[in-house]
Design an enzyme around this catalytic site. Structure first.
Site, PDB file in Angstrom:
ATOM      1  N   PRO A  80       0.789  -1.231   0.000  1.00 38.72           N
ATOM      2  CA  PRO A  80       0.000   0.000   0.000  1.00 38.72           C
ATOM      3  C   PRO A  80       0.821   1.281   0.000  1.00 38.72           C
ATOM      4  O   PRO A  80       1.823   1.387   0.707  1.00 38.72           O
ATOM      5  CB  PRO A  80      -0.831  -0.105   1.290  1.00 38.72           C
ATOM      6  CG  PRO A  80      -0.138  -1.107   2.123  1.00 38.72           C
ATOM      7  CD  PRO A  80       0.511  -2.065   1.179  1.00 38.72           C
ATOM      8  N   ASN A  81       0.343   2.206  -0.806  1.00 43.76           N
ATOM      9  CA  ASN A  81       0.852   3.579  -0.922  1.00 43.76           C
ATOM     10  C   ASN A  81       2.188   3.684  -1.649  1.00 43.76           C
ATOM     11  O   ASN A  81       2.656   4.798  -1.880  1.00 43.76           O
ATOM     12  CB  ASN A  81       0.944   4.249   0.464  1.00 43.76           C
ATOM     13  CG  ASN A  81      -0.414   4.382   1.104  1.00 43.76           C
ATOM     14  OD1 ASN A  81      -1.351   4.839   0.460  1.00 43.76           O
ATOM     15  ND2 ASN A  81      -0.553   3.948   2.343  1.00 43.76           N
ATOM     16  N   ARG A  93       5.660  12.489  -2.747  1.00 40.73           N
ATOM     17  CA  ARG A  93       5.663  13.129  -1.424  1.00 40.73           C
ATOM     18  C   ARG A  93       6.711  12.457  -0.545  1.00 40.73           C
ATOM     19  O   ARG A  93       7.245  11.412  -0.892  1.00 40.73           O
ATOM     20  CB  ARG A  93       4.278  12.998  -0.764  1.00 40.73           C
ATOM     21  CG  ARG A  93       3.248  13.941  -1.336  1.00 40.73           C
ATOM     22  CD  ARG A  93       1.846  13.653  -0.802  1.00 40.73           C
ATOM     23  NE  ARG A  93       1.863  13.077   0.537  1.00 40.73           N
ATOM     24  CZ  ARG A  93       1.130  12.031   0.925  1.00 40.73           C
ATOM     25  NH1 ARG A  93       0.334  11.442   0.077  1.00 40.73           N
ATOM     26  NH2 ARG A  93       1.191  11.590   2.155  1.00 40.73           N
ATOM     27  N   TYR A 116      11.651   8.764   1.544  1.00 43.88           N
ATOM     28  CA  TYR A 116      11.647   7.730   0.497  1.00 43.88           C
ATOM     29  C   TYR A 116      12.396   8.127  -0.780  1.00 43.88           C
ATOM     30  O   TYR A 116      12.443   7.339  -1.723  1.00 43.88           O
ATOM     31  CB  TYR A 116      10.200   7.349   0.151  1.00 43.88           C
ATOM     32  CG  TYR A 116       9.409   6.864   1.345  1.00 43.88           C
ATOM     33  CD1 TYR A 116       9.785   5.715   2.037  1.00 43.88           C
ATOM     34  CD2 TYR A 116       8.294   7.568   1.810  1.00 43.88           C
ATOM     35  CE1 TYR A 116       9.078   5.269   3.139  1.00 43.88           C
ATOM     36  CE2 TYR A 116       7.577   7.134   2.910  1.00 43.88           C
ATOM     37  CZ  TYR A 116       7.967   5.991   3.577  1.00 43.88           C
ATOM     38  OH  TYR A 116       7.268   5.560   4.670  1.00 43.88           O
ATOM     39  N   ASN A 129       8.081  -5.579  -0.748  1.00 41.37           N
ATOM     40  CA  ASN A 129       7.941  -4.448   0.179  1.00 41.37           C
ATOM     41  C   ASN A 129       6.463  -4.380   0.571  1.00 41.37           C
ATOM     42  O   ASN A 129       5.641  -3.851  -0.192  1.00 41.37           O
ATOM     43  CB  ASN A 129       8.385  -3.140  -0.471  1.00 41.37           C
ATOM     44  CG  ASN A 129       8.355  -1.982   0.526  1.00 41.37           C
ATOM     45  OD1 ASN A 129       7.735  -2.095   1.586  1.00 41.37           O
ATOM     46  ND2 ASN A 129       9.010  -0.882   0.207  1.00 41.37           N
ATOM     47  N   ALA A 147       2.980  -0.619   4.879  1.00 43.08           N
ATOM     48  CA  ALA A 147       2.497  -0.614   6.268  1.00 43.08           C
ATOM     49  C   ALA A 147       1.917  -1.968   6.696  1.00 43.08           C
ATOM     50  O   ALA A 147       1.833  -2.254   7.901  1.00 43.08           O
ATOM     51  CB  ALA A 147       1.461   0.494   6.450  1.00 43.08           C
ATOM     52  N   GLU A 169      12.312  -9.591   2.076  1.00 46.01           N
ATOM     53  CA  GLU A 169      11.583  -8.391   2.496  1.00 46.01           C
ATOM     54  C   GLU A 169      12.481  -7.172   2.292  1.00 46.01           C
ATOM     55  O   GLU A 169      13.664  -7.222   2.640  1.00 46.01           O
ATOM     56  CB  GLU A 169      11.224  -8.553   3.982  1.00 46.01           C
ATOM     57  CG  GLU A 169      10.515  -7.365   4.602  1.00 46.01           C
ATOM     58  CD  GLU A 169      10.261  -7.587   6.105  1.00 46.01           C
ATOM     59  OE1 GLU A 169      10.535  -8.706   6.622  1.00 46.01           O
ATOM     60  OE2 GLU A 169       9.810  -6.627   6.756  1.00 46.01           O
ATOM     61  N   HIS A 211      12.666  -2.783   2.628  1.00 43.42           N
ATOM     62  CA  HIS A 211      12.106  -1.469   2.980  1.00 43.42           C
ATOM     63  C   HIS A 211      13.059  -0.391   2.502  1.00 43.42           C
ATOM     64  O   HIS A 211      14.280  -0.503   2.688  1.00 43.42           O
ATOM     65  CB  HIS A 211      11.884  -1.353   4.491  1.00 43.42           C
ATOM     66  CG  HIS A 211      10.908  -2.371   4.976  1.00 43.42           C
ATOM     67  ND1 HIS A 211       9.552  -2.249   4.745  1.00 43.42           N
ATOM     68  CD2 HIS A 211      11.089  -3.544   5.611  1.00 43.42           C
ATOM     69  CE1 HIS A 211       8.944  -3.308   5.232  1.00 43.42           C
ATOM     70  NE2 HIS A 211       9.861  -4.122   5.773  1.00 43.42           N
ATOM     71  N   ARG A 227      12.835   4.715  12.900  1.00 36.69           N
ATOM     72  CA  ARG A 227      11.580   5.472  12.822  1.00 36.69           C
ATOM     73  C   ARG A 227      10.682   5.148  14.029  1.00 36.69           C
ATOM     74  O   ARG A 227      11.149   4.661  15.038  1.00 36.69           O
ATOM     75  CB  ARG A 227      10.899   5.173  11.484  1.00 36.69           C
ATOM     76  CG  ARG A 227      11.794   5.566  10.297  1.00 36.69           C
ATOM     77  CD  ARG A 227      11.125   5.307   8.962  1.00 36.69           C
ATOM     78  NE  ARG A 227       9.930   6.138   8.794  1.00 36.69           N
ATOM     79  CZ  ARG A 227       9.064   5.989   7.792  1.00 36.69           C
ATOM     80  NH1 ARG A 227       9.266   5.059   6.870  1.00 36.69           N
ATOM     81  NH2 ARG A 227       8.007   6.772   7.706  1.00 36.69           N
TER      82      ARG A 227
HETATM   83  O1  CA2 Z   1      10.426   2.012   4.041  1.00 35.02           O
HETATM   84  C1  CA2 Z   1       9.582   1.330   3.431  1.00 35.02           C
HETATM   85  O2  CA2 Z   1       9.801   0.855   2.323  1.00 35.02           O
HETATM   86  C2  CA2 Z   1       8.191   1.121   4.040  1.00 35.02           C
HETATM   87  O3  CA2 Z   1       7.780  -0.195   3.715  1.00 35.02           O
HETATM   88  C3  CA2 Z   1       7.283   2.143   3.395  1.00 35.02           C
HETATM   89  C4  CA2 Z   1       5.856   2.141   3.965  1.00 35.02           C
HETATM   90  C5  CA2 Z   1       5.902   2.231   5.498  1.00 35.02           C
HETATM   91  O4  CA2 Z   1       4.591   2.118   6.011  1.00 35.02           O
HETATM   92  C6  CA2 Z   1       6.792   1.158   6.108  1.00 35.02           C
HETATM   93  O5  CA2 Z   1       6.815   1.336   7.506  1.00 35.02           O
HETATM   94  C7  CA2 Z   1       8.201   1.252   5.553  1.00 35.02           C
HETATM   95  C8  CA2 Z   1       5.060   3.330   3.434  1.00 35.02           C
HETATM   96  C9  CA2 Z   1       4.992   3.419   1.947  1.00 35.02           C
HETATM   97  C10 CA2 Z   1       4.334   4.718   1.591  1.00 35.02           C
HETATM   98  O6  CA2 Z   1       5.120   5.364   0.630  1.00 35.02           O
HETATM   99  C11 CA2 Z   1       4.859   6.673   0.360  1.00 35.02           C
HETATM  100  C12 CA2 Z   1       5.679   7.257  -0.561  1.00 35.02           C
HETATM  101  C13 CA2 Z   1       5.492   8.580  -0.872  1.00 35.02           C
HETATM  102  C14 CA2 Z   1       4.478   9.314  -0.271  1.00 35.02           C
HETATM  103  C15 CA2 Z   1       3.680   8.712   0.663  1.00 35.02           C
HETATM  104  C16 CA2 Z   1       3.855   7.395   0.978  1.00 35.02           C
END
Ligand code: CA2
Length: 148
Positions: free
Chosen positions: A9-10, A17, A22, A78, A81, A102, A104, A111
């Site tokens: 997701p996301n 953003r 990221y 990946n 969340a 896995e 990230h 974090r």
């Molecule tokens: O660090 C990672 O790759 C995560 O899997 C990214 C997830 C987060 O919930 C994990 O704790 C760590 C979030 C992905 C959302 O990505 C976005 C990218 C740009 C703008 C908003 C969200």
């Protein structure tokens, strides 16, 4: 052999953003990096992203069958969340017997505390985190067993 690069997701929002967390690369950049890396390693990737837990599980089941038939090597995953919440993804990985690395983008241990636990890590072959999108290439090398 086929390798699935699965994003949760996301992650479709990458590059739009939160660049401090990221980076600036997009999901299309991740796909190109994975295609290039897999070709160098003599394999083929399919990239799939979903914001829906059930769709991620269905994709793992599909690759579980390909793995059993000797047509797929495993998954670079990946889970976003869902990493921190999903017993269902844990069960799907365990149930299929798929080798999963896995990954990230961020260092989740640097974090919030709620990101420190992963339901996926106990059933993963390995974990890569904190190296930005380059981690996908590292994860592919790890899955293939070529760490050079
Ligand atoms: O660090 C990672 O790759 C995560 O899997 C990214 C997830 C987060 O919930 C994990 O704790 C760590 C979030 C992905 C959302 O990505 C976005 C990218 C740009 C703008 C908003 C969200």
């Amino acid at each position: 052999m086929k390798i699935l690069v699965l994003n949760g997701p996301n992650l479709n929002l990458l590059g739009s953003r939160e660049p401090a967390q990221y980076g600036h690369a997009t999901l299309a950049d991740v796909q190109h990096l994975c295609e290039r890396t897999a070709t160098e390693l003599g394999h083929e990737v399919e990239c799939f992203q979903s914001n829906h837990e059930g769709e991620l599980i269905d994709k793992l089941h599909e690759y579980g069958r390909l793995f059993r038939d000797g047509l797929a090597l495993g998954v670079v995953f990946n889970p976003g969340a869902f990493t921190h919440t999903s017993v269902a993804l844990h069960d799907a990985i365990k149930g299929t017997g798929l080798p999963v690395v896995e990954i990230h983008i961020s260092n989740v241990h640097a974090r919030e505390a709620f990101r420190h636990h992963s339901y996926v890590s106990p059933v993963a072959k390995g974990v890569v985190l904190g190296f930005g999108i380059q981690g996908y290439a590292l994860a592919l090398h790890g899955l293939v067993g070529d760490m050079s």
